[in-house]
Write an enzyme that holds these catalytic residues in place. Structure first.
Site, PDB file in Angstrom:
ATOM      1  N   LYS A  52       0.843  -1.198   0.000  1.00 45.87           N
ATOM      2  CA  LYS A  52       0.000   0.000   0.000  1.00 45.87           C
ATOM      3  C   LYS A  52       0.885   1.257   0.000  1.00 45.87           C
ATOM      4  O   LYS A  52       0.591   2.235  -0.691  1.00 45.87           O
ATOM      5  CB  LYS A  52      -0.954  -0.010   1.205  1.00 45.87           C
ATOM      6  CG  LYS A  52      -2.082  -1.016   1.023  1.00 45.87           C
ATOM      7  CD  LYS A  52      -2.882  -1.311   2.267  1.00 45.87           C
ATOM      8  CE  LYS A  52      -3.864  -2.461   1.955  1.00 45.87           C
ATOM      9  NZ  LYS A  52      -4.590  -2.979   3.109  1.00 45.87           N
ATOM     10  N   GLN A  96      -5.166  -1.920   9.209  1.00 41.17           N
ATOM     11  CA  GLN A  96      -5.066  -3.254   8.607  1.00 41.17           C
ATOM     12  C   GLN A  96      -5.673  -4.311   9.523  1.00 41.17           C
ATOM     13  O   GLN A  96      -5.386  -4.360  10.712  1.00 41.17           O
ATOM     14  CB  GLN A  96      -3.576  -3.562   8.318  1.00 41.17           C
ATOM     15  CG  GLN A  96      -3.327  -4.834   7.543  1.00 41.17           C
ATOM     16  CD  GLN A  96      -3.833  -4.788   6.104  1.00 41.17           C
ATOM     17  OE1 GLN A  96      -3.933  -3.735   5.488  1.00 41.17           O
ATOM     18  NE2 GLN A  96      -4.168  -5.938   5.568  1.00 41.17           N
ATOM     19  N   ASP A 119     -11.666   2.190   3.392  1.00 39.33           N
ATOM     20  CA  ASP A 119     -12.011   0.771   3.266  1.00 39.33           C
ATOM     21  C   ASP A 119     -13.509   0.595   3.040  1.00 39.33           C
ATOM     22  O   ASP A 119     -13.954  -0.472   2.620  1.00 39.33           O
ATOM     23  CB  ASP A 119     -11.671   0.029   4.573  1.00 39.33           C
ATOM     24  CG  ASP A 119     -10.293  -0.612   4.566  1.00 39.33           C
ATOM     25  OD1 ASP A 119      -9.876  -1.089   3.509  1.00 39.33           O
ATOM     26  OD2 ASP A 119      -9.658  -0.644   5.639  1.00 39.33           O
TER      27      ASP A 119
HETATM   28  N1  GUN Z   1      -7.174  -7.215   5.629  1.00 36.72           N
HETATM   29  C1  GUN Z   1      -7.427  -7.962   4.520  1.00 36.72           C
HETATM   30  N2  GUN Z   1      -8.025  -7.219   3.573  1.00 36.72           N
HETATM   31  C2  GUN Z   1      -8.156  -5.967   4.088  1.00 36.72           C
HETATM   32  C3  GUN Z   1      -8.678  -4.754   3.582  1.00 36.72           C
HETATM   33  O1  GUN Z   1      -9.177  -4.664   2.455  1.00 36.72           O
HETATM   34  N3  GUN Z   1      -8.611  -3.695   4.424  1.00 36.72           N
HETATM   35  C4  GUN Z   1      -8.102  -3.766   5.683  1.00 36.72           C
HETATM   36  N4  GUN Z   1      -8.102  -2.681   6.446  1.00 36.72           N
HETATM   37  N5  GUN Z   1      -7.601  -4.882   6.177  1.00 36.72           N
HETATM   38  C5  GUN Z   1      -7.624  -5.977   5.380  1.00 36.72           C
END
Ligand code: GUN
Length: 282
Positions: A52, A96, A119
């Protein structure tokens, strides 16, 4: 033999557009920022967070990384989020998942300001998606729709089957397919006669988390197969779908890696740009 849905290529074109949008805002004196919080040292999460950060750099978004020890208390995490909610240079906040067990995930998601919830996990954004009035879509389902659009795969009137009912993928995926006038069935671990249902799908989305779960006998001839699985077995990455045998039957299929995965991060960049625009009255 099916056509490969090249998520890497579609993701690159989304990123290019986001990069142009970020540059446009910069010309107006507005910078775009994303805060990413990682609690603990889950190896897969560490890789995702690093990717990211790289994506932010590639499109000109400033990334703020918060790597917190796994012993961080819920209160400390909520306090950081509260600070970031008030920080003007931060347009998007992503924490996350999964979080360590002593932290209530829903409480943390609820603490992120809906305007910065890139998200789209916060209940107010989830509700807005349900009624079809949204600024952000959750990154994985949105990425899948983007791939389908890119290859001119029509959803309207199609039998769409989603395997998996998570808040992150399955449920919002079903919603987005419905918005596009698909006829949607959601299957899960308690579904009876799974193969009977999946073998009627024109569009099959698998988000199970088990390598080799979807076999050729579960797939209709000519179906579009989307594999959300990211299963690490002996250091190698596998999707949910038995790729070789299903590829012989499907009309289109996403590979793993190089399918849905790269899309997720590109859509996050897109959401962050949208957040910055909204927060600056655009
Ligand atoms: N963990 C796995 N996929 C995601 C996601 O799309 N966003 C977040 N914040 N955590 C994750």
């Amino acid at each position: 033999m099916s056509r490969i849905l090249d998520g890497k290529a579609v993701a690159a074109s989304v990123k290019e557009k986001v990069g142009a949008g970020v540059a446009e805002l910069k010309e107006e004196g507005i910078s775009v920022g994303l805060a990413v919080i990682l609690v603990g040292d889950d190896p897969a999460s560490k890789i995702y967070v690093e990717n990211k950060k790289k994506a932010c750099e590639a499109v000109g978004i400033k990334s703020f990384q918060y790597v917190l020890d796994k012993s961080t208390s819920e209160g400390e995490l909520l306090s950081l989020i509260s600070d970031l909610n008030g920080e003007k240079s931060v347009n998007g906040i992503l924490c996350q998942l999964p979080l360590p067990e002593h932290i209530d995930e829903q409480k943390v998601i609820a603490a992120i300001s809906p305007e910065k919830d890139v998200d789209a996990f916060n209940i107010s954004n989830v509700g807005r998606i349900m009624i079809g009035n949204f600024d952000f879509l959750p990154c994985t389902p949105a990425g899948i729709i983007e791939i389908l659009d890119n290859y001119n795969i029509d959803i309207e009137g199609k039998n769409c089957v989603v395997i998996g009912r998570s808040n992150i993928v399955g449920k919002p995926m079903a919603m987005l397919l419905m918005h596009r006038n698909g006829t949607v069935t959601v299957c899960h671990s308690k579904t009876k006669n799974l193969a009977e249902i999946t073998s009627k799908a024109d569009i099959l989305v698998s988000s199970v988390g088990k390598a080799n779960f979807v076999t050729a006998d579960m797939v209709k001839e000519g179906a579009v197969v989307i594999d959300v699985g990211m299963n690490r077995v002996g250091g190698k990455l596998y999707g949910d779908v038995c790729f070789d045998e299903v590829a012989n039957k499907a009309s289109y299929i996403t590979p793993v890696p190089g399918g849905v995965g790269p899309m997720t991060i590109s859509m996050l960049m897109k959401n962050t740009l949208t957040a910055a625009k909204r927060q600056n009255g655009r």
